[in-house]
Design a protein around this motif. Structure first.
Motif, PDB file in Angstrom:
ATOM      1  N   ASN A  19      45.170  35.185  38.410  1.00 47.62           N
ATOM      2  CA  ASN A  19      43.908  35.714  38.948  1.00 47.62           C
ATOM      3  C   ASN A  19      43.389  36.927  38.178  1.00 47.62           C
ATOM      4  N   ILE A  20      43.494  36.882  36.862  1.00 47.91           N
ATOM      5  CA  ILE A  20      42.918  37.940  36.023  1.00 47.91           C
ATOM      6  C   ILE A  20      41.541  37.493  35.558  1.00 47.91           C
ATOM      7  N   ARG A  21      40.562  38.341  35.779  1.00 48.05           N
ATOM      8  CA  ARG A  21      39.200  38.051  35.323  1.00 48.05           C
ATOM      9  C   ARG A  21      39.125  38.289  33.818  1.00 48.05           C
ATOM     10  N   THR A  37      32.553  33.919  32.051  1.00 51.19           N
ATOM     11  CA  THR A  37      33.566  34.647  32.808  1.00 51.19           C
ATOM     12  C   THR A  37      34.470  33.605  33.462  1.00 51.19           C
ATOM     13  N   THR A  39      38.684  32.984  35.292  1.00 46.19           N
ATOM     14  CA  THR A  39      39.813  33.621  35.962  1.00 46.19           C
ATOM     15  C   THR A  39      41.058  32.803  35.657  1.00 46.19           C
ATOM     16  N   THR A  40      42.147  33.503  35.369  1.00 49.39           N
ATOM     17  CA  THR A  40      43.391  32.791  35.074  1.00 49.39           C
ATOM     18  C   THR A  40      43.960  32.147  36.344  1.00 49.39           C
ATOM     19  N   THR A  46      43.693  29.521  31.822  1.00 55.80           N
ATOM     20  CA  THR A  46      42.468  29.053  32.455  1.00 55.80           C
ATOM     21  C   THR A  46      42.587  27.549  32.671  1.00 55.80           C
ATOM     22  N   TYR A  70      43.883  43.743  38.190  1.00 55.70           N
ATOM     23  CA  TYR A  70      45.013  42.833  38.438  1.00 55.70           C
ATOM     24  C   TYR A  70      46.238  43.625  38.913  1.00 55.70           C
TER      25      TYR A  70
END
Length: 117
Positions: A19-21, A37, A39-40, A46, A70
């Motif tokens: 959940n890293i942008r 953009t 999110t992982t 991704t 994060y």
């Protein structure tokens, strides 16, 4: 055709960076243009390539990983002004048929990257 992918590993917790942008910018003479953009996912990747096939163009790019938000979400103690708020990686894509993979190993105080496979 070419593609661009990434993978984030949290070196503090020893886990994928979930959940890293991540923002992708194209760099040119007039500045930076936000392209996408993402999110992982649970594996720190991704769900699909950041750039793929028809989107892929040779040129200079920048990935911005929003790592401080994060680490804060995972209750990692950070200063009021984090040492690494965002990790910015600038790189070039030159071969239209190549796979460019940009892994990020990150902690609140350091990061490492390389061209992966």
């Amino acid at each position: 055709m070419g593609k661009l992918t990434t993978h984030v590993l949290d070196t503090v917790r020893g886990t994928p960076g979930k959940n890293i942008r991540v923002e992708l910018y194209r760099i040119n003479d007039t500045g930076e243009t936000l392209i996408k953009t993402v999110t992982t996912n649970h594996d720190g990747r991704t769900d699909s390539p950041i750039l793929n096939d028809e989107e892929f163009e040779s040129g200079k790019y920048q990935l911005v990983f929003h790592t401080a938000e994060y680490f804060k979400a995972h209750n990692v103690q950070l200063d009021d002004t984090p040492f690494l708020d965002d990790v910015v990686i600038r790189f070039g894509l030159s071969e239209a048929r190549e796979h460019y993979h940009v892994p990020l190993l990150v902690s609140p105080y350091s990061f490492s990257t390389y061209r992966g496979s």
